[in-house]
Design an enzyme around this catalytic site. Structure first.
Site, PDB file in Angstrom:
ATOM      1  N   ASP A  84      46.334 -45.747 -61.615  1.00 38.63           N
ATOM      2  CA  ASP A  84      45.220 -46.354 -60.882  1.00 38.63           C
ATOM      3  C   ASP A  84      43.876 -45.910 -61.459  1.00 38.63           C
ATOM      4  OD1 ASP A  84      47.260 -47.217 -59.310  1.00 38.63           O
ATOM      5  OD2 ASP A  84      46.603 -46.223 -57.467  1.00 38.63           O
ATOM      6  N   HIS A 236      47.085 -41.566 -62.048  1.00 36.04           N
ATOM      7  CA  HIS A 236      45.748 -42.097 -62.291  1.00 36.04           C
ATOM      8  C   HIS A 236      45.364 -41.939 -63.760  1.00 36.04           C
ATOM      9  CE1 HIS A 236      45.871 -41.145 -57.990  1.00 36.04           C
ATOM     10  NE2 HIS A 236      45.009 -42.146 -57.831  1.00 36.04           N
TER      11      HIS A 236
END
Length: 708
Positions: A84, A236
């Site tokens: 992400d 992430h």
């Protein structure tokens, strides 16, 4: 007084200015929304109410466009690594390199604004066989945003990806989400709404919490599924330092590959069709327009940061130069290198007057009361209709002459007085000005130096009882008089104020008298004197009390004329840049200073105020308050220093914050109006200030803030 032919003032520029400021604020707002975005997987600000059990107990891949939710899980020994908050120019390429080295594929949930910033990385993700999904445009919490904002976030992200890749995405991971059991009711409602626009939600089985940077071993442990089981792993690639994530992915791929795990995309893992579809022409064009808008917003923010930095540096440099020159000026006044005998030559004081009935008697009385041995006063009535000349004649004061003429303007009245004057030293005084008994004596002492052609006195505001008067008082003391001390030291004085100035008669005759082709005849005349090779100096002890505008309307009209006239004079004398001697000092010191601090920076001030509004929206208030207080403290110290130099009380300092909030805006809008008038070629007619007679109270009374 001067009769200029006037066309209608321009009005459209105010609309254009407001439109430009609105567009600037919009651009800065866009930049504020898409920069400095927080990364991480939680927690959401939504109420902690669990979502439906059928969802929270199900798999992480959710189709919610049917009456009943459908969820899917990864098959055994299948891991879908998901990343992400990217793409990030540093960490995304490093993760892609690790994945390529291990022959693994993953799914990247990208933030739309970062797609626009780094479209080449998004293309690389697809080219290397990975999958794309939406993570909203500004990393917005869909569980707490309004419906229209959520729709906009998803639409803009799809357009950004379409412009970068030619494809539209259907997968969605909402920011601040994590595993399926942690899904709240608000989050579920947001995903149901997103499903209406064709999005398939992807949550996670395992949250690595790598955004907390707990260390590589902790990330690896949190990302490892139960033996033999499959999982969607949340990590992430953007939003901060992801060095630990890169190292953890390398270790995880090495370890689980040896155990027979395969690493694939979410869609391939659940045996679903490809999650991207070709984008339509309209979507791609909208995406390109969006990227250009975001790029323009970034440029605008960068330009504003540069402008603020330059303005701050220039302001500090200006203050340092002003203070240094003021100190040099004080030493020069207190300890002159070559003391000269006092000047006692006859002086003619010329008072041009047009409808000055409110103040003329006080002005003339103060001149006649001067402690100077040889003085004549010439009042030139320039076609007054209020009996100004009659008032002076009825006074029957010795040494005072009245000359009447048809209205021709202030320069014409001054030139009439110059021709009629008997003395070789001339003092030019406005009809609303009151002198102290020693003013004339102190003013002309500088003529003991044969190189001095003109001398500026110290103008002070008489009517300072009201707030507007106090603001102008501070402006005169801080700006005008600090500047004049600096100009004196640097030998480039651009303006001797019309309220109080002394000239050698031969100088005025040599330059052709007072010019009438600009509205700032005092500035125009002073520049001509400098270009003729004479020195122009400042005498702070020669004090003249003048009546300042008592309303914002009158202030606007006065400063509009001053500013426009100064621009005219600067343009008229622009060739001084190439001249030697005193004219060259004006051209290479005075004119650049006026251009920067009286034109360029004030013209940029509206944009600075818009940037301040932007700061209120996107910057910590504590930072803004500290910055504003710091600037206000610096201004206060400067004001206190200037007041001390002028031997004035510190009482008006309390009005300084209000001056910055109101008075400053009026002044820079005056510059905007003047610049537009100059650019379009309009001629500005003389705008005379309505006199109230407040300066007259100084006769027989102590001037405000000083003792007689």
């Amino acid at each position: 007084m001067a009769r200029h032919v006037a066309r209608r003032d321009p009005r459209a520029h105010w609309v254009l200015l407001l439109l430009g400021l609105f567009l600037l604020l919009a651009a800065l707002t866009v930049n504020g929304l898409v920069t400095g975005l927080a990364g991480g997987s939680g927690p959401s600000a939504a109420p902690d109410v669990p979502g439906p059990r059928t969802v929270t107990d199900g798999g992480p891949v959710l189709r919610l466009d049917q009456p009943e939710p459908v969820s899917r899980r990864m098959p055994d020994r299948t891991v879908a690594l998901t990343f992400d908050d990217g793409p990030d120019p540093r960490w995304t390429p490093e993760l892609l390199d690790v994945l390529r080295r291990h022959g693994a594929h993953a799914t990247f949930f990208v933030v739309g604004s970062r797609v626009n910033a780094h479209p080449e990385l998004v293309r690389r993700i697809l080219d290397e066989g990975h999958e794309l999904g939406s993570h909203t445009y500004t990393h917005a919490d869909l569980a707490t945003t309004s419906g229209w904002r959520a729709d906009l976030e998803l639409s803009l992200t799809r357009k950004a990806i379409a412009a970068a890749t030619g494809r539209e995405v259907t997968l969605l991971r909402p920011p601040f989400s994590s595993t399926t059991p942690s899904l709240t009711a608000a989050g579920y409602d947001a995903l149901r709404a997103a499903a209406g626009s064709g999005h398939v939600a992807v949550l996670a089985d395992l949250d690595a919490k790598d955004w907390q940077r707990p260390g590589v071993p902790a990330i690896v442990r949190a990302s490892t599924p139960q033996p033999g089981r499959g999982a969607v792993v949340l990590m992430h690639d953007g939003g901060g330092d992801r060095g630990q994530t890169v190292a953890a992915v390398d270790q995880l791929l090495t370890r689980l590959s040896k155990q027979g795990y395969r690493f694939t995309t979410v869609s391939e893992g659940v045996d679903a069709p490809p999650s991207t579809v070709p984008a339509g022409v309209g979507t791609r064009l909208s995406g390109h327009a969006l990227r250009w808008t975001q790029t323009g917003a970034e440029w605008a923010a960068t330009a504003m940061n540069v402008l603020l930095a330059v303005a701050l540096v220039l302001g500090v440099v200006r203050l340092a130069v002003q203070v240094t020159c003021a100190q040099l000026h004080v030493r020069r006044v207190r300890r002159p290198r070559h003391p000269r005998p006092p000047v006692t030559a006859p002086v003619s004081v010329i008072v041009p007057a047009y409808n000055e009935a409110a103040n003329i008697a006080a002005t003339v009385r103060s001149l006649v009361a001067s402690a100077y041995p040889a003085l004549e006063v010439i009042v030139v009535d320039d076609g007054s209709s209020d009996g100004t000349a009659d008032i002076v004649e009825r006074m029957r004061l010795r040494g005072v002459r009245v000359i009447r003429q048809a209205n021709g303007g202030k320069p014409a009245a001054l030139n009439t007085g110059i021709r009629a004057a008997r003395a070789d030293l001339l003092v030019l005084v406005d009809g609303d000005t009151v002198f102290q008994p020693d003013t004339v004596h102190r003013l002309v002492q500088g003529f003991a130096d044969s190189t001095v052609g003109a001398i500026s006195g110290n103008t002070k505001v008489a009517n300072r009882r009201r707030l507007l008067g106090r603001w102008q008082h501070l402006e005169y003391v801080i700006g005008f008089n600090l500047d004049r001390r600096m100009y004196d030291v640097l030998e480039c004085m651009p303006t001797i104020p019309g309220a109080i100035g002394a000239f050698r008669r031969e100088v005025l005759l040599a330059v052709g008298g007072v010019p009438s082709d600009t509205l700032a005849e005092d500035t125009d005349l002073t520049m001509q004197v400098l270009r003729a090779g004479w020195r122009v100096v400042y005498e702070e002890a020669a004090i003249a009390w003048t009546e300042a505008p008592s309303s914002l309307r009158q202030l606007w009209r006065q400063r509009y004329r001053w500013c426009y006239g100064t621009m005219q004079a600067m343009w008229k004398h622009r060739h001084a840049l190439r001249e030697p001697g005193a004219g060259g000092k004006l051209g290479r010191r005075g004119l650049p200073y006026l251009t920067v601090f009286q034109i360029v920076l004030p013209l940029a001030a509206p944009a600075v105020d818009v940037f301040a509004v932007y700061g209120l929206l996107f910057l910590p208030w504590s930072t803004l308050v500290l910055a504003w207080l710091g600037l206000l403290l610096l201004q206060g110290l400067t004001a206190a220093y200037a007041l001390r130099l002028d031997r004035e009380g510190f009482g008006p300092l309390w009005t300084l914050p209000l001056q910055q909030l109101v008075y400053r805006q009026v002044m820079y809008l005056v510059v905007v109006q003047s610049a537009v008038t100059a650019v379009i070629g309009n001629r500005l007619r003389w705008q005379r200030m309505v006199r109230t007679g407040e300066a007259a109270v100084l006769v027989g009374a102590a001037p405000p803030g000083r003792s007689r």
